[in-house]
Scaffold this motif. Structure first.
Motif, PDB file in Angstrom:
ATOM      1  N   SER A 132      27.936  43.527   6.787  1.00 44.09           N
ATOM      2  CA  SER A 132      28.895  42.728   6.414  1.00 44.09           C
ATOM      3  C   SER A 132      28.381  41.627   5.497  1.00 44.09           C
ATOM      4  O   SER A 132      27.142  41.044   5.662  1.00 44.09           O
ATOM      5  N   ILE A 133      29.089  41.078   4.263  1.00 48.04           N
ATOM      6  CA  ILE A 133      28.667  40.145   3.610  1.00 48.04           C
ATOM      7  C   ILE A 133      28.500  38.656   3.969  1.00 48.04           C
ATOM      8  O   ILE A 133      28.019  37.829   3.714  1.00 48.04           O
ATOM      9  N   LYS A 175      38.342  30.217  -0.684  1.00 48.68           N
ATOM     10  CA  LYS A 175      38.105  31.349  -1.444  1.00 48.68           C
ATOM     11  C   LYS A 175      39.434  32.415  -0.917  1.00 48.68           C
ATOM     12  O   LYS A 175      39.946  33.418  -1.802  1.00 48.68           O
ATOM     13  N   ILE A 201      36.183  42.062   5.699  1.00 48.29           N
ATOM     14  CA  ILE A 201      35.087  41.543   5.066  1.00 48.29           C
ATOM     15  C   ILE A 201      34.086  41.483   6.546  1.00 48.29           C
ATOM     16  O   ILE A 201      32.954  41.892   6.321  1.00 48.29           O
ATOM     17  N   LEU A 224      34.937  45.582   3.142  1.00 48.54           N
ATOM     18  CA  LEU A 224      35.315  44.789   1.819  1.00 48.54           C
ATOM     19  C   LEU A 224      34.038  44.069   1.471  1.00 48.54           C
ATOM     20  O   LEU A 224      33.486  43.254   2.315  1.00 48.54           O
ATOM     21  N   LYS A 225      33.489  44.254   0.277  1.00 44.96           N
ATOM     22  CA  LYS A 225      32.234  43.714  -0.252  1.00 44.96           C
ATOM     23  C   LYS A 225      32.391  42.470  -1.193  1.00 44.96           C
ATOM     24  O   LYS A 225      31.585  42.010  -1.817  1.00 44.96           O
ATOM     25  N   GLU A 226      33.762  41.802  -1.140  1.00 46.50           N
ATOM     26  CA  GLU A 226      34.004  40.572  -2.017  1.00 46.50           C
ATOM     27  C   GLU A 226      34.937  39.782  -1.464  1.00 46.50           C
ATOM     28  O   GLU A 226      35.581  40.508  -0.460  1.00 46.50           O
ATOM     29  N   PHE A 227      34.931  38.433  -1.867  1.00 48.55           N
ATOM     30  CA  PHE A 227      35.891  37.625  -1.274  1.00 48.55           C
ATOM     31  C   PHE A 227      37.283  37.641  -1.990  1.00 48.55           C
ATOM     32  O   PHE A 227      37.408  36.682  -2.980  1.00 48.55           O
ATOM     33  N   ARG A 228      38.031  38.381  -1.842  1.00 44.53           N
ATOM     34  CA  ARG A 228      39.368  38.634  -2.353  1.00 44.53           C
ATOM     35  C   ARG A 228      40.422  38.969  -1.324  1.00 44.53           C
ATOM     36  O   ARG A 228      40.144  39.389  -0.184  1.00 44.53           O
ATOM     37  N   GLU A 281      45.482  31.154  -0.938  1.00 41.65           N
ATOM     38  CA  GLU A 281      44.223  31.306  -1.199  1.00 41.65           C
ATOM     39  C   GLU A 281      43.384  30.103  -1.194  1.00 41.65           C
ATOM     40  O   GLU A 281      42.145  30.093  -1.513  1.00 41.65           O
TER      41      GLU A 281
END
Length: 434
Positions: A158-159, A173, A217, A222-226, A378
């Motif tokens: 996990s990131i 974010k 995440i 999921l590898k990005e914060f969206r 968001e």
């Protein structure tokens, strides 16, 4: 001598307001309350932050039937009690005349009712600890509240690993706030500077879409914060008696949290209009609570729900009403014409969440836009009320369209405030529908 005697009497009276009669002898036997020279501002920040956190932790312990978490809520309540004792003594020592007493009254009311909010959260925790349990519908009800709580494990890959909530700034974010973290057998609350590790259990707060993103995440998927867009929820046209009862509980919890946000806003801005809305909310919650009690008794009998589980459900609902009663008491100070002490604004700005008012001026980019188009979640924000002319609309729907002259009461994370206020400036509309 007279002044000292008055101080002692004042301290005793103030401490009594923070103590339940049946707890006094236990406290006297175990711990002596002693004065400590702690700044009143620091005490009040801690009291407000802890009591608000306890609401989420207590209901989370009920959702997940987590006795360990419930026990931690009880311990946090004891912490709030001790902080209130200290603040009571500081207030008593500071009030030397009529003017001082009037100035300090707001601090006392804010602190004492925050203590009542922590007591209500503790009642929820005791429902779990005493093994009453709650029906499945009560847990499902939390799927309907606007701001939810999720429990997720951090997986390898996990990131999140090796980074702290402060570094990640997830509020701005993806609209998620990490309120607690469990590592091994130990809970850490408000773990801002704790770097996450594999197998950490995280309690996160946010809306449906934001928590879905955080789950992906944390799992490493999921590898990005969206925030991926989720398909809309399909509401069932016909609800069972159990689903109806769960929806009523969800409404009570939402209204209780809303009343606290509005009460703090009315106090901070010394706004009698908002304070009156808190009174209306309290009346609405009273009526809804009565309806829920009758429905719970009827549904429990018809569906064969064990009595102890019905009792657990009723305790959760009663706690929500008690929270709203405390919020009303805060708002009544505003209606009584008592202005907040100067440190209140500092305190409100230092707590984890913020409540602020934003006006939609002439030429604002958001005029004619719906709340859903602003993507406030968001930024970790939500519109809890809107004033249009002389009318207040609380819990405005996502489809609510903003107009020039509207005043929006916003609750959420401090990090999102500046970004939101920039959106309101005059200019060309540059936002798109989600």
């Amino acid at each position: 001598m007279e002044s000292n005697a008055l101080d002692v009497v004042s301290i005793e009276i103030l401490i009594a307001t923070f103590t339940n009669p049946w707890e006094t002898s236990e406290l006297e036997g175990e711990e002596r309350v002693e004065f400590k020279p702690i700044p009143a501002k620091d005490l009040l920040v801690e009291i407000l932050s802890t009591s608000e956190l306890m609401i989420d932790l207590a209901y989370a312990s009920a959702i997940f039937n987590d006795e360990d978490l419930a026990q931690n809520v009880v311990e946090l309540s004891e912490k709030v009690d001790r902080l209130c004792y200290q603040l009571a003594m500081i207030i008593a020592l500071a009030a030397r005349d009529k003017e001082d007493a009037e100035t300090m009254l707001g601090l006392w009311v804010l602190a004492s009712n925050s203590d009542k909010i922590s007591d209500a959260a503790t009642d929820v925790a005791y429902t779990v600890l005493r093994g009453f349990g709650i029906p499945r519908i009560a847990s499902e009800a939390f799927e309907e509240v606007e701001e939810r709580i999720g429990r997720y494990y951090v997986n390898e890959g996990s990131i999140l690993i090796g980074r702290s909530p402060r570094e990640l700034a997830l509020e701005g974010k993806i609209g998620v706030d990490i309120i607690a973290l469990k590592r091994g057998d130990e809970w850490v609350f408000n773990p801002l500077d704790v770097k996450m590790e594999p197998n950490d259990l995280v309690l996160a707060r946010g809306d449906r879409e934001s928590l879905s993103a955080f789950k992906s995440i944390a799992s490493g998927e999921l590898k990005e914060f969206r925030v991926p867009q989720l398909p809309p929820q399909i509401e069932e046209k016909v609800k069972t008696p159990e689903q109806k009862l769960g929806g009523m509980l969800a409404d009570l919890i939402d209204l209780a949290k809303l009343s606290v946000d509005l009460a703090h806003s009315s106090f901070l801005y010394f706004n009698p209009d908002i304070a009156r809305e808190v009174g209306k909310l309290e009346l609405l919650v009273d009526l809804l609570h009565t309806d829920l009690e009758l429905e719970a008794i009827r549904t429990g009998r018809e569906m064969g729900i064990p009595e102890e589980k019905v009792l657990g459900l009723l305790r959760l609902a009663l706690a929500a009403e008690n929270i709203t009663d405390a919020a009303r008491s805060i708002a009544e100070v505003v209606l009584g014409g008592v202005r907040p002490h100067p440190i209140v604004e500092q305190v409100m700005r230092e707590t984890a969440d913020t409540v602020f008012m934003a006006s939609i001026g002439r030429g604002s980019k958001v005029v004619g836009m719906s709340l859903s188009q602003l993507n406030m979640e968001e930024m970790g924000l939500k519109a809890i009320a809107v004033r249009r002319g002389d009318r207040w609309i609380y819990k405005p729907a996502p489809a609510f369209v903003l107009d020039e002259g509207d005043v929006v009461v916003v609750s959420g994370y401090k990090e999102g405030r500046e970004k939101f206020e920039k959106m309101l400036l005059p200019g060309e509309n540059e936002f798109k529908e989600r």
